[in-house]
Design an enzyme around this catalytic site. Structure first.
Site, short mmCIF file in Angstrom:
data_model
loop_
_atom_site.label_atom_id
_atom_site.label_comp_id
_atom_site.label_asym_id
_atom_site.label_seq_id
_atom_site.Cartn_x
_atom_site.Cartn_y
_atom_site.Cartn_z
CE1 TYR A 143 -3.72 2.43 0.39
CE2 TYR A 143 -2.53 3.30 2.28
CZ TYR A 143 -3.55 3.41 1.35
OH TYR A 143 -4.39 4.49 1.40
CG ASP A 235 5.99 4.34 0.77
OD1 ASP A 235 6.19 5.14 1.71
OD2 ASP A 235 4.86 4.08 0.32
CE LYS A 264 1.25 6.26 7.78
NZ LYS A 264 -0.11 5.86 8.04
#
Ligand code: PLP
Length: 446
Positions: A143, A235, A264
């Site tokens: 994801y 990522d 984040k």
């Protein structure tokens, strides 16, 4: 536990927000999600006043927990009351970028954006612009946010969008391969190498139950990218400033990606993303290059202040020692419980991430259990049963998690991610008592 007010709020939400939420996974559990009221340290208090030990931590950003230290709070307030934004560059953006570039080995320059999704969208556009090629290799089941270039399923020969709303022709440019399978990646490059702009991969799959790389896998991807002139994009939206401390997962695995996406933690609890890497590549973004990238809120002063002060606080205090040691206690405690009660399950995680994987892979009555904190260690008795790809984990017992396990934990005051594929996160606000309480609840729920 009483959930009356959450139920009422959900009813109201259903008529004005699709599915009652603003992000799909928040309502993964039936009949309705608890609505949050506020947080305290490692705890979350819902709209009905129920208190939980919170291992979701906003899905990862809250490295310091819900109580932000004084130095973080005062910087947030100073910037919020000073403008709060200008449509002009500010010093705090420069300082934040300097901090990241100083600590993350492969990053010389970065562009801030507003979410992890925006970061992966811009990184794929950058790779396409930089190489003049169209295809992106991703890992099956991984994801990277709500990104049209990565919401693709299938394999090297046949693939299509994994959601409505993405043109099939678009998905043709994305090649999903199984994680931890060097032959499949090599085959993808043999077939399409001259058209591959980049490989986009998480160092550890953190949205599929936590799947660690097998030895040499990332090195193979690095070599393939070098051989074919493609970019390696890591990522690190989840692992960034969580795994490997301030150096991120790339310092732990000793791999040098060309481009890294962040999100984040670097926003300290406020919306953020960033694309970092070698100056030669990142400077291809407009206005210094010709790959268009822009955003009204990008580098927002309040976000920059929250993120930078969070990272400074982590650099100056025992944050990583604390969260990693509690992570280790959770993983080893869970391993003990699994050994006694549920030997077919796998305990995964590293640093401050942990997860019990409800896998059907392997026999249910094995006496040898996972050695804990799965690192794809070949000497572990459960090595063969430990998930190697996102698809292995996707075969888990969703119903058991959603209808039985998650509610059983919640009713004992333990809040886990509602989606069974997502990692749990330890924060600086958590305590040894939280760990003990949580392990007792796992024992009971299992
Ligand atoms: N990349 C990874 C690895 C993620 O886990 C996520 C979100 O969880 C994203 C990208 C997208 O980030 P955001 O939700 O901030 O858009």
């Amino acid at each position: 536990m009483n959930h009356e007010r959450s139920g009422d709020l959900y009813d109201r939400a259903l008529s004005v927000l699709p599915g009652g939420v603003n992000s799909s996974v928040r309502a993964a559990i039936e009949p309705y999600p608890p609505f949050a009221d506020h947080g305290e340290g490692g705890h979350l208090i819902d709209a009905d006043g129920n208190r939980y030990v919170d291992w979701v931590m906003g899905l990862g950003p809250l490295l310091l927990g819900h109580d932000l230290p004084e130095q973080v709070q005062s910087e947030i307030q100073r910037h919020a009351s000073a403008g709060p934004m200008y449509g002009m560059p500010t010093e705090i953006e420069v300082e934040h970028a300097e901090f990241v570039a100083r600590h993350v080995p492969s990053v010389e320059m970065l562009r801030f954006v507003n979410s992890g999704t925006e970061a992966t969208v811009s990184a794929t556009r950058l790779a396409r612009g930089y190489t003049g090629r169209n295809k992106i290799v991703v890992m099956q089941g991984s994801y990277h946010g709500a990104n049209d270039s990565t919401l693709v399923e299938g394999d090297v020969d046949e693939r299509g969008p994994s959601t409505a709303g993405i043109p099939a022709e678009f998905a043709e440019h994305t090649i999903p391969v199984p994680f931890n399978d060097p032959e499949a990646a090599t085959e993808a490059f043999e077939k399409h190498g001259d058209d591959i702009a980049a490989v986009l991969v998480e160092p550890i799959l953190a949205n599929k139950g936590i799947v660690h790389p097998v030895d040499g896998y990332h090195e193979t991807l690095r070599d393939l990218c070098d051989d074919y002139g493609s970019l390696l994009i890591w990522d690190e939206v989840i692992t960034g400033f969580r795994v490997g401390g301030l150096g991120c997962a790339q310092s732990k695995f000793d791999i040098d990606p060309d481009v890294t996406t962040f999100g984040k933690i670097i926003g300290g609890g406020f919306p953020v993303g960033a694309i970092g890497g070698k100056s030669e590549i990142i400077s291809q973004f407009t206005p210094s290059g010709d790959v268009f990238q822009a955003g009204t809120f990008s580098g927002h002063p309040v976000t920059m202040a929250a993120g930078l002060e969070t990272l400074r606080f982590a650099a100056e205090n025992d944050v990583y020692e604390h969260v990693n040691s509690l992570g280790e206690k959770l993983r080893s405690g869970l391993t003990e419980i699994v050994r006694e009660q549920a030997p077919a399950y796998t305990v995964a995680g590293t640093d401050s991430m942990f997860k019990l994987i409800f896998t059907r892979e392997g026999p249910a009555d094995v006496s040898d259990t996972c050695s804990g904190g799965c690192q794809q260690d070949e000497s572990c008795p459960r090595f063969d049963y430990c998930p190697k790809t996102g698809a292995d984990v996707a075969a888990v017992e969703t119903d058991r998690w959603r209808r039985r396990f998650w509610p059983a934990m919640k009713e004992q005051g333990i809040f886990l991610s509602q989606n069974q594929f997502e990692s749990q996160f330890v924060s600086y606000g958590h305590t040894e008592e939280d760990v003990e309480e949580t392990l007792a609840a796992y024992r009971e729920a299992l």
